[in-house]
Enzyme design. Structure first.
Site, PDB file in Angstrom:
ATOM      1  CG  ASP A  35      44.050  12.055 -20.049  1.00 38.04           C
ATOM      2  OD1 ASP A  35      43.726  10.854 -20.026  1.00 38.04           O
ATOM      3  OD2 ASP A  35      43.230  12.980 -20.048  1.00 38.04           O
ATOM      4  N   GLY A  36      45.309  10.023 -22.298  1.00 39.99           N
ATOM      5  CA  GLY A  36      44.965   9.776 -23.696  1.00 39.99           C
ATOM      6  C   GLY A  36      45.370   8.413 -24.231  1.00 39.99           C
ATOM      7  N   GLY A  38      43.984   5.459 -23.721  1.00 36.80           N
ATOM      8  CA  GLY A  38      42.813   4.723 -24.180  1.00 36.80           C
ATOM      9  C   GLY A  38      42.277   5.248 -25.491  1.00 36.80           C
ATOM     10  CG  ASN A  83      43.609   5.765 -12.650  1.00 38.77           C
ATOM     11  OD1 ASN A  83      44.770   6.129 -12.827  1.00 38.77           O
ATOM     12  ND2 ASN A  83      42.582   6.466 -13.122  1.00 38.77           N
ATOM     13  NE  ARG A  86      41.417   4.657 -15.906  1.00 38.19           N
ATOM     14  CZ  ARG A  86      42.343   5.203 -16.683  1.00 38.19           C
ATOM     15  NH1 ARG A  86      43.197   4.428 -17.340  1.00 38.19           N
ATOM     16  NH2 ARG A  86      42.423   6.513 -16.814  1.00 38.19           N
TER      17      ARG A  86
END
Length: 269
Positions: A35-36, A38, A83, A86
């Site tokens: 995660d992370g 973006g 997802n 998105r």
């Protein structure tokens, strides 16, 4: 464990007292919620897709490190069933990533003796993504080292529903009886059922970026997993972070709902 304190809208890292012991227990199955990506890109005023691209470089580094440490299964949450919500351009980029990733990384995986596997609903992926996954699996099928297991278009609730339906069908067809339904049978019908029994459940689950939730990941399998959360964004995660997560694992008291023998003679409250 890593601890961070706000300072001028940034984070500083407190030096951990835990030390990785190369001779200590190494989790045989590690699962990571990556995660992370973006946020990593946004912090640098880059498009989100730049974070995903950098995140794939992290996958390469962490895969090699885990394999060399003796990890037997590394499961990476690459794309969830949620997802798809998105932005379309971001999803299209994410579907191209496995193509670019495997085309460049498979020779290194072969050199490292790493075997690729994928769990999830592959049939719903774009054809070019499916082809890349199939090629990687085929090219590494004879490797005998660590299993690099990508959760791609994966969701744990959907996985459990699929398993329940399969078992119900077997009961209806009189292939199984209701009395035969137990933990083992259910585990065999989950997507991790391809692994040996002792490797199906991750011993250690890592989530990067500071979020502290499971996000529909391996809900059955992580019943007794040790959880480790770090503020490090996935593109910044490296071998040192992995060793620190393992150091935390090495210092946990894993009782699986019971007590240690030395505790049985004393207070069990």
């Amino acid at each position: 464990m890593l601890r961070f304190f706000p300072q001028k809208n940034k984070y500083i890292q407190e030096k951990s007292e835990l030390r990785f012991n190369s001779d200590g227990p190494i989790p045989q199955h590690i699962a990571i919620i990556m995660d992370g990506n973006g946020r990593w890109a946004q912090n640098r005023r880059l498009p989100r897709v730049a974070g995903h691209k950098e995140g794939m470089e992290t996958v390469k580094k962490v895969t090699k490190q885990a394999s060399r440490l003796g990890v037997k299964v590394l499961t990476l949450y690459a794309f969830s069933t949620e997802n798809w919500k998105r932005p379309k351009d971001e999803v299209s980029f994410l579907m191209q990533l496995p193509v670019d990733f495997f085309d460049t990384f498979v020779p290194e995986l072969i050199k490292e003796n790493v075997k690729v596997h994928v769990i999830g609903y592959e049939d719903l992926l774009p054809e070019h993504t499916q082809d890349a996954v199939k090629r990687a699996i085929e090219q590494t099928k004879d490797n005998t080292g660590m299993v690099l297991n990508f959760a791609l278009n994966y969701g744990s609730r959907a996985e459990i529903v699929t398993a329940v339906k399969a078992i119900a069908t077997e009961v209806r067809n009189e292939e199984k009886s209701i009395e035969e339904i137990d933990d083992t049978l259910i585990a065999e019908h989950l997507m991790t059922g391809f692994l040996p029994t002792e490797l199906r459940d991750p011993e250690l689950v890592i989530r990067t970026s500071g979020e502290e939730r499971i996000s529909n990941f391996l809900l059955w399998q992580l019943a007794y997993s040790e959880l480790y959360f770090t503020k490090a964004l996935w593109p910044d995660f490296d071998g040192a972070h992995l060793e620190e997560a393992i150091a935390s694992f090495q210092n946990r008291d894993r009782r699986f709902g019971g007590v240690k023998n030395k505790e049985k003679e004393g207070d069990q409250s």
